[in-house]
Design an enzyme around this catalytic site. Structure first.
Site, PDB file in Angstrom:
ATOM      1  N   HIS A 121       0.807  -1.218   0.000  1.00  0.00           N
ATOM      2  CA  HIS A 121       0.000   0.000   0.000  1.00  0.00           C
ATOM      3  C   HIS A 121       0.845   1.275   0.000  1.00  0.00           C
ATOM      4  O   HIS A 121       1.914   1.336   0.589  1.00  0.00           O
ATOM      5  CB  HIS A 121      -0.934   0.009   1.210  1.00  0.00           C
ATOM      6  CG  HIS A 121      -0.205  -0.113   2.523  1.00  0.00           C
ATOM      7  ND1 HIS A 121       0.286   0.973   3.206  1.00  0.00           N
ATOM      8  CD2 HIS A 121       0.117  -1.196   3.261  1.00  0.00           C
ATOM      9  CE1 HIS A 121       0.869   0.567   4.318  1.00  0.00           C
ATOM     10  NE2 HIS A 121       0.792  -0.745   4.378  1.00  0.00           N
ATOM     11  N   ASP A 122       0.358   2.274  -0.712  1.00  0.00           N
ATOM     12  CA  ASP A 122       0.915   3.633  -0.721  1.00  0.00           C
ATOM     13  C   ASP A 122       2.298   3.728  -1.354  1.00  0.00           C
ATOM     14  O   ASP A 122       3.007   4.718  -1.147  1.00  0.00           O
ATOM     15  CB  ASP A 122       0.962   4.215   0.701  1.00  0.00           C
ATOM     16  CG  ASP A 122      -0.403   4.260   1.360  1.00  0.00           C
ATOM     17  OD1 ASP A 122      -1.232   5.084   0.928  1.00  0.00           O
ATOM     18  OD2 ASP A 122      -0.658   3.461   2.284  1.00  0.00           O
ATOM     19  N   GLY A 139       5.139  -1.092   2.606  1.00  0.00           N
ATOM     20  CA  GLY A 139       4.317   0.085   2.357  1.00  0.00           C
ATOM     21  C   GLY A 139       5.090   1.385   2.290  1.00  0.00           C
ATOM     22  O   GLY A 139       6.178   1.518   2.842  1.00  0.00           O
TER      23      GLY A 139
END
Length: 270
Positions: A121-122, A139
């Site tokens: 994520h991100d 992440g």
């Protein structure tokens, strides 16, 4: 005209542009948008608010846009945005963003993600990058353009890798890597500069300048941060000094630099 296999399961809310190919047993969720010329081989799963740019090709058993692997995620809106002309090979997993990050995962254009790559994520990945088989990104990682990462490499969350870097295979990287550096090891440190990529992207006079700059920066005294500050003061208008020294000074995790590791490799190269 799009070519869609009869066994594919596609939400009526998904947006499928012209010229898209969707293979057997693909699953396409509600918020997915596929731009022109996207090709999905068989058994691809796309979920969430996922956008795939023109002419990107995704190979069997890749899973994109499912919920991020973050215990803090509570179902809030987040996105996965993939650019144009990417190759995403078998069994890749790419997660969208989270509320605790930038709320999106971004991948640029003309990248190759080989089999079993994981992008958490991100993360933000630039363009013209190659992530070899089994690369694992935690992440919030940022990767610049023209970066190569060797197979089975693991990278810690929040690490930043600047433009033109090379990360050797089976490395474990926990710190930031400034532009055009080569990194290797567990834990990985800078071993020298990425000559191959520099020759592709830069003029010879600029390469010479960057080499001289790094030699000044990587002296034992003063510290790396102090050296970067001095260089910015003395060469405020030079774009390479701004790019490299600003990166060093903005690093929150610290730079993957150890004097003995860098100097030994450079002496061998010279």
């Amino acid at each position: 005209m799009s070519k869609i296999a009869k066994t594919a399961i596609i939400s009526p809310k998904a947006e499928i542009n012209k010229g898209v190919e969707i293979g057997e047993f693909c699953v396409i969720g509600d918020g997915v948008k596929l731009d022109e010329g996207v090709k999905l081989h068989n058994n691809v799963t796309l979920q969430g608010h996922t956008f795939v740019g023109k002419n990107t090709e995704i190979f069997p058993f890749a899973v994109l846009g499912t919920q991020p692997q973050d215990l803090k995620y509570k179902g809030e809106y987040s996105e996965l945005i993939i650019g144009e002309d990417n190759l995403i090979r078998e069994f890749c997993m790419i997660n969208p963003g989270t509320e605790g990050g930038i709320k999106k995962t971004l991948i640029g254009d003309k990248n190759l993600l080989m089999a079993y790559v994981h992008v958490a994520h991100d993360c933000v990945i630039g363009s013209h990058c190659i992530l070899a088989n089994g690369v694992t990104l935690a992440g919030h990682i940022e990767i610049g353009d023209y970066v190569n990462i060797g197979g089975l490499t693991a990278i810690h969350q929040f690490v930043r890798i600047a433009k033109g870097c090379m990360i050797a295979g089976k490395s474990a990287l926990g710190k930031d890597v400034p532009p055009y550096c080569t990194v290797e090891g567990n834990r990985a440190f800078i071993r020298g500069l990425n000559r191959h990529r520099m020759r592709q992207l830069l003029e010879s006079k600029d390469i010479d300048f960057i080499y001289a700059l790094y030699k000044r920066l990587f002296r034992p005294i003063p510290s790396l941060r102090e050296s970067a500050k001095l260089e910015l003061e003395e060469h405020a208008n030079n774009p390479f000094v701004k790019e490299i020294c600003s990166f060093i000074l903005e690093s929150s995790r610290g730079v993957a630099y150890k004097s003995s590791e860098y100097s030994s490799e450079e002496k061998q190269e010279e």
